[in-house]
Write an enzyme that holds these catalytic residues in place. Structure first.
Site, short mmCIF file in Angstrom:
data_model
loop_
_atom_site.label_atom_id
_atom_site.label_comp_id
_atom_site.label_asym_id
_atom_site.label_seq_id
_atom_site.Cartn_x
_atom_site.Cartn_y
_atom_site.Cartn_z
N ASN A 232 -1.15 0.43 2.69
CA ASN A 232 -2.00 1.21 1.78
C ASN A 232 -1.78 0.65 0.38
O ASN A 232 -0.72 0.82 -0.21
CB ASN A 232 -1.61 2.69 1.84
CG ASN A 232 -2.46 3.56 0.93
OD1 ASN A 232 -3.09 3.08 0.00
ND2 ASN A 232 -2.46 4.86 1.19
N LEU B 255 13.60 6.06 8.23
CA LEU B 255 12.73 5.00 7.72
C LEU B 255 12.26 4.09 8.85
O LEU B 255 11.10 3.66 8.87
CB LEU B 255 13.45 4.19 6.65
CG LEU B 255 12.63 3.09 5.96
CD1 LEU B 255 11.37 3.66 5.32
CD2 LEU B 255 13.48 2.36 4.92
N PHE C 291 3.18 1.79 1.51
CA PHE C 291 2.43 1.24 0.38
C PHE C 291 2.77 -0.22 0.10
O PHE C 291 3.89 -0.67 0.30
CB PHE C 291 2.65 2.07 -0.87
CG PHE C 291 1.96 3.40 -0.83
CD1 PHE C 291 0.62 3.50 -1.20
CD2 PHE C 291 2.62 4.54 -0.40
CE1 PHE C 291 -0.03 4.73 -1.15
CE2 PHE C 291 1.98 5.77 -0.35
CZ PHE C 291 0.65 5.86 -0.72
N CYS D 138 -5.66 6.72 -4.73
CA CYS D 138 -6.30 6.00 -3.63
C CYS D 138 -7.82 6.01 -3.67
O CYS D 138 -8.45 5.16 -3.05
CB CYS D 138 -5.81 6.58 -2.30
SG CYS D 138 -4.08 6.21 -1.95
N HIS E 262 -11.08 4.16 3.35
CA HIS E 262 -9.75 3.86 2.82
C HIS E 262 -8.70 4.35 3.81
O HIS E 262 -8.66 5.54 4.14
CB HIS E 262 -9.54 4.54 1.47
CG HIS E 262 -8.10 4.52 1.03
ND1 HIS E 262 -7.50 3.39 0.55
CD2 HIS E 262 -7.16 5.49 1.04
CE1 HIS E 262 -6.23 3.66 0.28
NE2 HIS E 262 -6.01 4.93 0.56
#
Length: 391
Positions: free
Chosen positions: A345, A65, A224, A173, A312
């Site tokens: 995002n 991570l 996100f 998205c 995007h």
């Protein structure tokens, strides 16, 4: 929740750049607003917080991570999830726990609250009464209920009870650009109408403890964020009252046959589950140029660097590939990279954050580009694009 960076009314100064005249009958963007939940998550703090909150003691997962958080280029995000929510619903961090009801109890009101805040910021900038809104297009992949969030939002804003509502659910998205296309069609086929387009998203439905069998969960945790956006769309702007800045000149949607499983999502008792294929950037890369050619054909432009770009930012790999394939100068995707860095995002919302940054950049230029593209990609694989004209 608190509204962040809401748009106020714009003021013109004597030395402002000359405006281009909108094409009669073509839809224009008259205002943009945005809002976020009050919980701010600096990327530097995410790993420790996520590992603590999910009670994960796997060092390999933590290290992975940490690597993902660095490669996403995200610096800050906003999230509905908070310590108070985890204290109230500790089962959200228990692997395999059936928590869809709890998640919807959190998400359903949260997305409408954010949508209302973004809409109010947008309406303030628009500078016309809320009663002049004739249509509402509501986009979200973060709530499930009947009636939908479109009705709750209409009531919250005090829209007329005969406002025409359209709800676009679970597009992922590309939903924001789909919303632009739908709002454009409504505005151009209903002269004098004013369409409020809202998008609102939260990651609550997908929050879960990490598991080695679901590696994409870590990508989601690193990439996100939550938030909302809104825009007012209409044709033939009122002189002296409305200030259009983008014209929605032409819109195209396209799906790639045989790619339904590249972005795979399904709802279960544990929430929503996503799986992202490793070949997503490659699939987009292989098809993006032909798609862009369809959009820009009517402009006569051959060099993509003569356009401005509102893409995007699904992730840095997609932006890097698009830049390389189309031969774009580094600065062409700067607004997309900036939005990714500042907000992560945020699914359907993110293209509006990019468009807002692009609007500010275009104000600065002397030889500013007239034509540009708004692009987004999502499940399907689906491409959505709008040919924009800067006014």
């Amino acid at each position: 929740m608190s509204q962040i960076n809401g748009n106020g009314e714009s003021k013109k100064c004597a030395n402002s750049l000359p405006e281009r005249t909108p094409t009669p009958g073509k839809a224009t963007v008259l205002a943009i607003g945005k809002a976020f939940p009050s919980q701010v998550v600096p990327q530097d703090c995410l790993v420790e917080g996520y590992i603590r909150d999910t009670k994960c003691d796997d060092l390999a997962i933590k290290e992975k991570l940490e690597r993902l958080c660095k490669t996403t280029t995200v610096k800050t995000r906003y999230t509905v999830m908070s310590k108070e929510i985890l204290d109230k619903y500790p089962e959200l961090t228990t692997e395999g726990s059936p928590t869809i009801k709890q998640r919807l109890d959190i998400a359903n009101p949260a997305v409408v609250q954010m949508a209302a805040q973004a809409s109010l910021a947008c309406i303030k900038q628009w500078n016309r009464p809320v009663s002049h809104i004739t249509h509402l297009v509501y986009v979200s992949s973060s709530e499930i209920r009947l009636p939908g969030g479109d009705l709750y939002l209409a009531a919250e804003l005090g829209l007329k009870n005969d406002v025409n509502r359209v709800m676009l659910y679970f597009l992922g998205c590309y939903g924001g650009v789909t919303g632009l296309r739908v709002a454009k069609d409504i505005a151009e086929n209903n002269p004098g109408s004013r369409v409020l387009l809202t998008t609102s998203e939260t990651t609550i439905l997908g929050f879960r403890p990490p598991n080695k069998t679901r590696p994409y969960d870590l990508v989601g945790a690193a990439l996100f964020g939550d938030g909302a956006a809104a825009a007012i769309i209409g044709t033939d702007p009122l002189l002296g009252t409305e200030s259009p800045f983008f014209e929605l000149n032409h819109a195209v949607q396209q799906f790639l046959p045989g790619t339904q499983n590249v972005i795979d999502g399904y709802l279960s008792e544990e929430g929503i589950n996503f799986k992202l294929g490793r070949d997503l950037p490659q699939k987009i890369d292989e098809n993006i140029e032909e798609f862009c050619k369809k959009l820009v054909a009517k402009t006569g432009l051959k060099d993509y660097n003569e356009l401005f770009w509102a893409v995007h930012p699904g992730g840095p790999a997609i932006l890097n590939r698009l830049e390389s394939t189309l031969g774009l100068k580094r600065e062409k995707l700067e607004c997309s990279r900036r939005a990714l860095m500042d907000f992560g995002n945020v699914s359907s919302n993110t293209v509006f954050y990019v468009m807002e940054y692009m609007r500010e950049e275009l104000k600065k230029g002397i030889d500013r580009e007239e034509w540009g593209l708004a692009l987004a990609f999502g499940p399907g694989i689906t491409f959505e694009g709008v040919l924009l004209r800067s006014l």
